[in-house]
Structures are given as structure tokens and as C-alpha cells.
Design a protein around this motif. Structure first.
Motif, PDB file in Angstrom:
ATOM      1  N   GLY A  85       0.793  -1.222   0.000  1.00  0.00           N
ATOM      2  CA  GLY A  85       0.000   0.000   0.000  1.00  0.00           C
ATOM      3  C   GLY A  85       0.823   1.269   0.000  1.00  0.00           C
ATOM      4  O   GLY A  85       0.267   2.363  -0.126  1.00  0.00           O
ATOM      5  N   TYR A  86       2.154   1.153   0.124  1.00  0.00           N
ATOM      6  CA  TYR A  86       2.996   2.345   0.189  1.00  0.00           C
ATOM      7  C   TYR A  86       3.506   2.799  -1.182  1.00  0.00           C
ATOM      8  O   TYR A  86       4.208   3.799  -1.273  1.00  0.00           O
ATOM      9  N   THR A  87       3.160   2.055  -2.223  1.00  0.00           N
ATOM     10  CA  THR A  87       3.441   2.483  -3.586  1.00  0.00           C
ATOM     11  C   THR A  87       2.163   2.354  -4.407  1.00  0.00           C
ATOM     12  O   THR A  87       1.592   1.263  -4.496  1.00  0.00           O
ATOM     13  N   LEU A  88       1.718   3.476  -4.951  1.00  0.00           N
ATOM     14  CA  LEU A  88       0.523   3.515  -5.789  1.00  0.00           C
ATOM     15  C   LEU A  88       0.895   4.110  -7.145  1.00  0.00           C
ATOM     16  O   LEU A  88       1.968   4.690  -7.310  1.00  0.00           O
ATOM     17  N   PRO A 105       4.801  -5.327 -21.590  1.00  0.00           N
ATOM     18  CA  PRO A 105       4.484  -6.588 -20.921  1.00  0.00           C
ATOM     19  C   PRO A 105       3.486  -6.412 -19.784  1.00  0.00           C
ATOM     20  O   PRO A 105       3.055  -7.399 -19.178  1.00  0.00           O
ATOM     21  N   LEU A 106       3.107  -5.180 -19.466  1.00  0.00           N
ATOM     22  CA  LEU A 106       2.159  -4.943 -18.381  1.00  0.00           C
ATOM     23  C   LEU A 106       0.803  -5.586 -18.682  1.00  0.00           C
ATOM     24  O   LEU A 106       0.368  -5.636 -19.838  1.00  0.00           O
ATOM     25  N   ARG A 107       0.131  -6.032 -17.612  1.00  0.00           N
ATOM     26  CA  ARG A 107      -1.223  -6.565 -17.721  1.00  0.00           C
ATOM     27  C   ARG A 107      -2.039  -6.053 -16.536  1.00  0.00           C
ATOM     28  O   ARG A 107      -1.499  -5.785 -15.458  1.00  0.00           O
ATOM     29  N   ASN A 108      -3.338  -5.938 -16.722  1.00  0.00           N
ATOM     30  CA  ASN A 108      -4.177  -5.330 -15.683  1.00  0.00           C
ATOM     31  C   ASN A 108      -4.264  -6.161 -14.411  1.00  0.00           C
ATOM     32  O   ASN A 108      -4.550  -5.620 -13.342  1.00  0.00           O
ATOM     33  N   ASP A 109      -4.018  -7.474 -14.503  1.00  0.00           N
ATOM     34  CA  ASP A 109      -4.083  -8.286 -13.288  1.00  0.00           C
ATOM     35  C   ASP A 109      -2.858  -8.083 -12.391  1.00  0.00           C
ATOM     36  O   ASP A 109      -2.763  -8.683 -11.312  1.00  0.00           O
ATOM     37  N   GLN A 110      -1.928  -7.228 -12.812  1.00  0.00           N
ATOM     38  CA  GLN A 110      -0.796  -6.872 -11.962  1.00  0.00           C
ATOM     39  C   GLN A 110      -1.144  -5.751 -10.977  1.00  0.00           C
ATOM     40  O   GLN A 110      -0.306  -5.365 -10.164  1.00  0.00           O
ATOM     41  N   PHE A 111      -2.376  -5.239 -11.088  1.00  0.00           N
ATOM     42  CA  PHE A 111      -2.785  -4.090 -10.276  1.00  0.00           C
ATOM     43  C   PHE A 111      -4.085  -4.363  -9.532  1.00  0.00           C
ATOM     44  O   PHE A 111      -4.889  -5.196  -9.935  1.00  0.00           O
ATOM     45  N   THR A 112      -4.274  -3.597  -8.464  1.00  0.00           N
ATOM     46  CA  THR A 112      -5.513  -3.628  -7.681  1.00  0.00           C
ATOM     47  C   THR A 112      -6.131  -2.239  -7.721  1.00  0.00           C
ATOM     48  O   THR A 112      -5.486  -1.256  -7.343  1.00  0.00           O
ATOM     49  N   GLY A 113      -7.367  -2.143  -8.191  1.00  0.00           N
ATOM     50  CA  GLY A 113      -8.029  -0.851  -8.328  1.00  0.00           C
ATOM     51  C   GLY A 113      -8.338  -0.195  -6.994  1.00  0.00           C
ATOM     52  O   GLY A 113      -8.791  -0.853  -6.054  1.00  0.00           O
ATOM     53  N   ILE A 114      -8.115   1.111  -6.918  1.00  0.00           N
ATOM     54  CA  ILE A 114      -8.441   1.882  -5.719  1.00  0.00           C
ATOM     55  C   ILE A 114      -9.604   2.835  -6.024  1.00  0.00           C
ATOM     56  O   ILE A 114     -10.685   2.710  -5.452  1.00  0.00           O
ATOM     57  N   PRO A 260      -6.382  -6.803   2.072  1.00  0.00           N
ATOM     58  CA  PRO A 260      -7.725  -6.220   1.948  1.00  0.00           C
ATOM     59  C   PRO A 260      -7.957  -5.014   2.851  1.00  0.00           C
ATOM     60  O   PRO A 260      -8.593  -4.044   2.450  1.00  0.00           O
ATOM     61  N   GLU A 261      -7.425  -5.066   4.086  1.00  0.00           N
ATOM     62  CA  GLU A 261      -7.657  -3.955   5.010  1.00  0.00           C
ATOM     63  C   GLU A 261      -6.915  -2.689   4.553  1.00  0.00           C
ATOM     64  O   GLU A 261      -7.388  -1.576   4.755  1.00  0.00           O
ATOM     65  N   VAL A 262      -5.752  -2.888   3.927  1.00  0.00           N
ATOM     66  CA  VAL A 262      -4.996  -1.749   3.399  1.00  0.00           C
ATOM     67  C   VAL A 262      -5.733  -1.156   2.203  1.00  0.00           C
ATOM     68  O   VAL A 262      -5.850   0.068   2.065  1.00  0.00           O
ATOM     69  N   ARG A 263      -6.242  -2.032   1.353  1.00  0.00           N
ATOM     70  CA  ARG A 263      -7.010  -1.554   0.201  1.00  0.00           C
ATOM     71  C   ARG A 263      -8.216  -0.741   0.660  1.00  0.00           C
ATOM     72  O   ARG A 263      -8.503   0.318   0.111  1.00  0.00           O
ATOM     73  N   LYS A 264      -8.912  -1.226   1.672  1.00  0.00           N
ATOM     74  CA  LYS A 264     -10.093  -0.515   2.160  1.00  0.00           C
ATOM     75  C   LYS A 264      -9.723   0.867   2.683  1.00  0.00           C
ATOM     76  O   LYS A 264     -10.428   1.858   2.423  1.00  0.00           O
ATOM     77  N   THR A 265      -8.611   0.959   3.413  1.00  0.00           N
ATOM     78  CA  THR A 265      -8.168   2.260   3.923  1.00  0.00           C
ATOM     79  C   THR A 265      -7.915   3.227   2.770  1.00  0.00           C
ATOM     80  O   THR A 265      -8.317   4.393   2.813  1.00  0.00           O
ATOM     81  N   LEU A 266      -7.251   2.743   1.719  1.00  0.00           N
ATOM     82  CA  LEU A 266      -6.936   3.586   0.572  1.00  0.00           C
ATOM     83  C   LEU A 266      -8.186   3.964  -0.205  1.00  0.00           C
ATOM     84  O   LEU A 266      -8.352   5.121  -0.614  1.00  0.00           O
ATOM     85  N   VAL A 267      -9.072   3.004  -0.411  1.00  0.00           N
ATOM     86  CA  VAL A 267     -10.327   3.287  -1.128  1.00  0.00           C
ATOM     87  C   VAL A 267     -11.126   4.358  -0.392  1.00  0.00           C
ATOM     88  O   VAL A 267     -11.608   5.326  -0.998  1.00  0.00           O
ATOM     89  N   ASP A 268     -11.248   4.194   0.912  1.00  0.00           N
ATOM     90  CA  ASP A 268     -12.024   5.157   1.704  1.00  0.00           C
ATOM     91  C   ASP A 268     -11.402   6.552   1.632  1.00  0.00           C
ATOM     92  O   ASP A 268     -12.112   7.561   1.491  1.00  0.00           O
ATOM     93  N   ALA A 269     -10.069   6.627   1.740  1.00  0.00           N
ATOM     94  CA  ALA A 269      -9.387   7.926   1.735  1.00  0.00           C
ATOM     95  C   ALA A 269      -9.505   8.605   0.382  1.00  0.00           C
ATOM     96  O   ALA A 269      -9.805   9.809   0.290  1.00  0.00           O
ATOM     97  N   PHE A 270      -9.286   7.859  -0.710  1.00  0.00           N
ATOM     98  CA  PHE A 270      -9.355   8.460  -2.041  1.00  0.00           C
ATOM     99  C   PHE A 270     -10.793   8.813  -2.411  1.00  0.00           C
ATOM    100  O   PHE A 270     -11.033   9.842  -3.046  1.00  0.00           O
TER     101      PHE A 270
END
Length: 321
Positions: A85-88, A105-114, A260-270
Motif C-alpha cells: 500500500g505504500y506504492t501507488l 508486458p504490463l497486464r491489468n491483473d498486476q494491479f488492484t483498483g483503488i 484487503p484492510e490496506v485496500r479498504k483504507t486507501l479506497v475510503d481515503a481516495f
């Protein structure tokens, strides 16, 4: 004596546990947000507009500009970062277009949406003393086949798609001039180094108001509220979506597999920052569209846009190197 030692040791262990817990609570330090474009462009400006609002909500970000490869260099660093969660990163449709062309070579499954930051309609702009409207611009292209220059931030992206479709409308070739970001495109257009540009309103509104450049068309099905007098390409009889609709958007992602808990914190903040009245006012003044798309819903939207770009880009750039 033994009892005292045990109590002392227990106190030390409790303090250490408390300290570790405090350190483990996310975020315990600043978050690096990689914007894969030069400073001064629309994505960079939006990120820096969000930064102080995010700080108010407990997430302090440092904006790190890593331009190159139409966004793929910076996003590659996000994909390979530790998923803590410290690099977005700020993904865009431009990078999705590179994926569609198999130019990364990038693919979308390498990322998690915020969260999606914006959707941005694009415009065709010319020099102040350039063609007065789309018809005159097409006439210029026909009179100078293969010579008219159109600047775009990056290449093989949506801006490039629309520049190519403009040339197809004229039935002639043109010269695409790619840049590492929109700020340099608008500077060179205002300075007369290129004939035209395909940019977002937010990348060009200051120069438009200053009379340095002029928008002559919108690549959308409806006019923009910020520029109500600028017609759409559709109004002018030019179909710039012959292979399906495409959308230019910017969105925040983390590396895949963040907790998941880190993702939730970021989603809520953004989400809170993007829905903040200050950011919404900034968006409206710059012709930027803002919605409330986060988490799994954002992942689904990215995949849908990717599917559309896979079809559109392969048709527009068929046979291109």
C-alpha cells in the motif's frame, strides 16, 4: 527479585508489542504515488490537488513523476513494488492502449483498483492563427498531405487514436509528434512548433483563456460545459468512434495482492478526497468529469475499457510499427 524481573520483562514485551502494532497500522508513513507522466500535465495536477485533501484524511502522499513509454515505465514500477500500500500509481487509458497493442508486458491483473480520479474528454486544438474550424483544418491537411503535425502526450494511446481518426477524416497522412506529457505539447503548440494537438481541457484551459491556442472540436458525443461553443466532431459529420466508443480516464491502483484492510483504507481515503467539494470544483473548472467508482467496480471498468481498446486500437493502428 525474580518477580520484579518478570514484571520488568513483561513491561518491555508489552511496550515492544505496542510499538510494533503502532508501526504496523497503515499508513504509518508517507505513500508514494507514481504519476507516469511529466510534471505539469493534467494527471500530475490532479494528483497534487488531491494530496492535501488526502493528508487531512490520514494518508500523506508524495507525488513521484516517472515519465516514459506512454505511462508504462512508471506503471511498471508500481507493478513490481511491494504490495503493502505504500506504492501507488495513476493508471490511464493511454497505458491500456499500449497493452492493447502488445507494446508493453504490463497486464491489468498486476494491479488492484483503488479509485477513478477522472474521465476526460479530449479536444482538437490549433494555434491561435491556425484554421478557424474543423472544416478549415481538414482542408489544411488535404492541401499538405503528410506534412501537418499533431502533438499528443505519448503514442499509441487514445490521443493518438483521435489524431489518426482526424487524418482519416481528411483522407491523408499526417505527422504524429509524441511527447512525454501534455504540458510540453501545449507549450510547443502555443509556440508554433506543431500545427495541432489532441489534449484534455485541463491540460490546455490556461492557454486557451490566454488566447495562445484555440479548441476547434471535441472528441465526444456532446459539447463540454466549460467550452459550450466548441462543437463536437460528430456535429461536424466526422465519426471518430467507427470501431466502438473509447474513454480517456485516470485512476489510482496499487500492486496486485495488497492486504484487503490496506485496500479498504486507501479506497475510503481516495473516495473521500475525490468527492470533496474542493476537488469537484477543480474538476468542473477544468472540464474534468468525476464519479464515484472504486474497488472491484473500478477493476471491472478497467477491464471493459481494455476490451474496447483491444478492438479499436487494433483497427486504427493496423499495420503500424
Amino acid at each position: 527479585m525474580k518477580h520484579s524481573l518478570a514484571l520488568a520483562l513483561g513491561a518491555v514485551l508489552l511496550a515492544a508489542a505496542g510499538s510494533a502494532a503502532a508501526q504496523d497500522k497503515f499508513p504509518s508513513r508517507e505513500v508514494r504515488l507514481i504519476v507516469p507522466w511529466n510534471s505539469g500535465g493534467s494527471n500530475d495536477i490532479a494528483a497534487r490537488m488531491l494530496a492535501p485533501i488526502l493528508a487531512e484524511n490520514g494518508v500523506r502522499i508524495i507525488v513521484d513523476n516517472v515519465p516514459g513509454g506512454t505511462g508504462t515505465i512508471g506503471m511498471g514500477r508500481v507493478a513490481s513494488a511491494t504490495p503493502d500500500g505504500y506504492t501507488l500509481g495513476m493508471g490511464t487509458s493511454s497505458t491500456l492502449s499500449m497493452i492493447a497493442q502488445n507494446k508493453t508486458p504490463l497486464r491489468n491483473d498486476q494491479f488492484t483498483g483503488i479509485a477513478r480520479v477522472s474521465s476526460d474528454p479530449l479536444m482538437l486544438l490549433v494555434k491561435t492563427d491556425g484554421p478557424k474550424d474543423v472544416e478549415a483544418f481538414v482542408a489544411q491537411m488535404k492541401a499538405n498531405p503528410g506534412k501537418v503535425t499533431i502533438g499528443t502526450p505519448g503514442t499509441y494511446n487514445i490521443n493518438h487514436i483521435f489524431a489518426t481518426m482526424s487524418a482519416k477524416a481528411a483522407g491523408v497522412d499526417y505527422v504524429n509528434v509524441p511527447y512525454p506529457g501534455g504540458a510540453k505539447v501545449i507549450t510547443d503548440l502555443a509556440g508554433g512548433q506543431i500545427d495541432a494537438a489532441v489534449l484534455k481541457p485541463s491540460e490546455s484551459i490556461a492557454q486557451i483563456k490566454a488566447g495562445q491556442v484555440r479548441p476547434i472540436a471535441v472528441f465526444d458525443n456532446q459539447r463540454l460545459s466549460v467550452f459550450p461553443d466548441v462543437p463536437t466532431m460528430k456535429e461536424k459529420g466526422y465519426d471518430v468512434f467507427p470501431f466502438g466508443p473509447v474513454v480517456q480516464m485516470a485512476y489510482i491502483v496499487a500492486p496486485a495482492k495488497i492486504p484487503p484492510e490496506v485496500r479498504k483504507t486507501l479506497v475510503d481515503a481516495f473516495r473521500k478526497a475525490i468527492q470533496d467539494p474542493r476537488f469537484k470544483t477543480f474538476a468542473a473548472e477544468n472540464g474534468v468529469l468525476v464519479d464515484d467508482l472504486t474497488g472491484d467496480a473500478l477493476d471491472q471498468e478497467v477491464n471493459a475499457v481494455q476490451k474496447s481498446l483491444n478492438a479499436v486500437a487494433s483497427q486504427v493502428f493496423k499495420g503500424a510499427d
